[in-house]
Design a protein around this motif. Structure first.
Motif, PDB file in Angstrom:
ATOM      1  N   GLY A 232     -12.930 -15.842  -2.301  1.00  0.00           N
ATOM      2  CA  GLY A 232     -11.436 -15.454  -2.606  1.00  0.00           C
ATOM      3  C   GLY A 232     -11.228 -13.973  -2.898  1.00  0.00           C
ATOM      4  O   GLY A 232     -11.873 -13.257  -2.618  1.00  0.00           O
ATOM      5  N   ASN A 233      -9.955 -13.810  -3.076  1.00  0.00           N
ATOM      6  CA  ASN A 233      -9.506 -12.274  -3.309  1.00  0.00           C
ATOM      7  C   ASN A 233      -9.608 -11.799  -4.533  1.00  0.00           C
ATOM      8  O   ASN A 233      -9.212 -12.565  -5.709  1.00  0.00           O
ATOM      9  CB  ASN A 233      -8.006 -12.316  -2.720  1.00  0.00           C
ATOM     10  N   TRP A 234     -10.245 -10.712  -4.756  1.00  0.00           N
ATOM     11  CA  TRP A 234     -10.415  -9.983  -6.096  1.00  0.00           C
ATOM     12  C   TRP A 234      -9.378  -8.888  -6.158  1.00  0.00           C
ATOM     13  O   TRP A 234      -9.353  -8.204  -5.269  1.00  0.00           O
ATOM     14  CB  TRP A 234     -11.758  -9.624  -6.323  1.00  0.00           C
ATOM     15  N   LEU A 235      -8.643  -8.623  -7.042  1.00  0.00           N
ATOM     16  CA  LEU A 235      -7.817  -7.773  -7.299  1.00  0.00           C
ATOM     17  C   LEU A 235      -8.102  -6.842  -8.577  1.00  0.00           C
ATOM     18  O   LEU A 235      -8.436  -7.369  -9.568  1.00  0.00           O
ATOM     19  CB  LEU A 235      -6.214  -8.103  -7.404  1.00  0.00           C
ATOM     20  N   LEU A 236      -8.029  -5.488  -8.357  1.00  0.00           N
ATOM     21  CA  LEU A 236      -8.479  -4.530  -9.362  1.00  0.00           C
ATOM     22  C   LEU A 236      -7.149  -3.873  -9.961  1.00  0.00           C
ATOM     23  O   LEU A 236      -6.753  -2.860  -9.075  1.00  0.00           O
ATOM     24  CB  LEU A 236      -9.637  -3.829  -9.434  1.00  0.00           C
ATOM     25  N   ASP A 237      -6.415  -4.008 -10.775  1.00  0.00           N
ATOM     26  CA  ASP A 237      -5.314  -3.364 -11.494  1.00  0.00           C
ATOM     27  C   ASP A 237      -5.798  -1.852 -11.643  1.00  0.00           C
ATOM     28  O   ASP A 237      -6.739  -1.860 -12.646  1.00  0.00           O
ATOM     29  CB  ASP A 237      -4.535  -4.322 -12.377  1.00  0.00           C
ATOM     30  N   ASP A 238      -5.110  -0.949 -11.546  1.00  0.00           N
ATOM     31  CA  ASP A 238      -5.413   0.349 -12.039  1.00  0.00           C
ATOM     32  C   ASP A 238      -5.502   0.503 -13.452  1.00  0.00           C
ATOM     33  O   ASP A 238      -6.089   1.146 -14.157  1.00  0.00           O
ATOM     34  CB  ASP A 238      -4.528   1.470 -11.233  1.00  0.00           C
ATOM     35  N   ARG A 239      -4.436  -0.079 -14.086  1.00  0.00           N
ATOM     36  CA  ARG A 239      -4.340  -0.086 -15.644  1.00  0.00           C
ATOM     37  C   ARG A 239      -5.393  -0.792 -16.293  1.00  0.00           C
ATOM     38  O   ARG A 239      -6.053  -0.182 -17.159  1.00  0.00           O
ATOM     39  CB  ARG A 239      -2.984  -0.773 -15.918  1.00  0.00           C
ATOM     40  N   MET A 240      -5.841  -1.886 -15.650  1.00  0.00           N
ATOM     41  CA  MET A 240      -7.118  -2.615 -16.176  1.00  0.00           C
ATOM     42  C   MET A 240      -8.402  -1.804 -15.933  1.00  0.00           C
ATOM     43  O   MET A 240      -9.156  -1.649 -16.824  1.00  0.00           O
ATOM     44  CB  MET A 240      -7.118  -4.039 -15.444  1.00  0.00           C
ATOM     45  N   LYS A 241      -8.227  -1.153 -14.697  1.00  0.00           N
ATOM     46  CA  LYS A 241      -9.424  -0.201 -14.538  1.00  0.00           C
ATOM     47  C   LYS A 241      -9.609   0.944 -15.481  1.00  0.00           C
ATOM     48  O   LYS A 241     -10.835   1.026 -16.009  1.00  0.00           O
ATOM     49  CB  LYS A 241      -9.451   0.324 -13.026  1.00  0.00           C
TER      50      LYS A 241
END
Length: 193
Positions: free
Chosen positions: A39-48
């Motif tokens: 599936g697609n994984w998304l990494l949010d800058d804020r979460m990062k």
């Protein structure tokens, strides 16, 4: 939002859109797409940033706890070392004192034995010398060893001593007066040995 760790040990955030489409911009934040085939994984800058801050916080706590533990262990080891050193010093001093006491006792015993044997030798020598002295007669005038015998307890070392003492001795002389008993007369004879 699902946080999972990928194969490289990094935390990843998976965001699934409701419409099942491809990820894009969400709430004005940039999202990064990563895929693992499922599936697609998304990494949010804020979460990062939050995850990185949390990781830094954990690493800082870990380092501080590690340093604190190392300091405590070092202090404990140092105290144990000092305690062991004190115990070793005390044991060595006790051992040295015991050895010193033993050596002193042995030396005192040897010294007493030496004194006893020396005293015994001196006593025997004194007895021999005294016995030898008792067998001799001494000059009435000068107390040297006498070789001339006048009467029962009077002897002289020389004619001069006999003549010097004659004025006193003639009143008490018990020798038979042959020839008047004058000093130097033929009646005074050398002592027989």
């Amino acid at each position: 939002v699902i946080v999972r760790m990928n194969k490289m040990g990094e935390d990843m955030v998976m965001v699934e859109k409701e419409d099942g489409g491809h990820p894009g911009m969400n709430d004005g934040h940039h999202e990064q797409e990563m895929g693992d085939g499922e599936g697609n994984w998304l990494l949010d800058d804020r979460m990062k940033r939050m995850i990185m801050d949390l990781q830094r916080h954990w690493l800082t706590d870990y380092q501080q706890s590690r340093e604190k533990l190392l300091v405590e262990m070092t202090e404990k080891l140092h105290q144990e070392f000092l305690s062991d050193q004190q115990k070793i010093r005390t044991d060595l001093l006790t051992q040295f004192k015991d050895e010193l006491d033993t050596t002193r006792s042995e030396l005192e015993a040897k010294y007493r034995e030496s004194l006893r044997s020396n005293w015994q030798r001196q006593l025997e020598k004194h007895k021999r010398d005294l016995s030898a002295c008792k067998k001799k007669q001494w000059c009435w005038q000068c107390e040297s060893e006498a070789i001339y015998h006048c009467c029962w307890n009077t002897a002289y070392c020389s004619v001069e001593c006999q003549q010097g003492h004659w004025a006193t001795h003639r009143k008490f002389c018990r020798r038979k007066k042959a020839g008047g008993g004058a000093p130097g007369a033929s009646g005074v004879q050398p002592q027989q040995q």
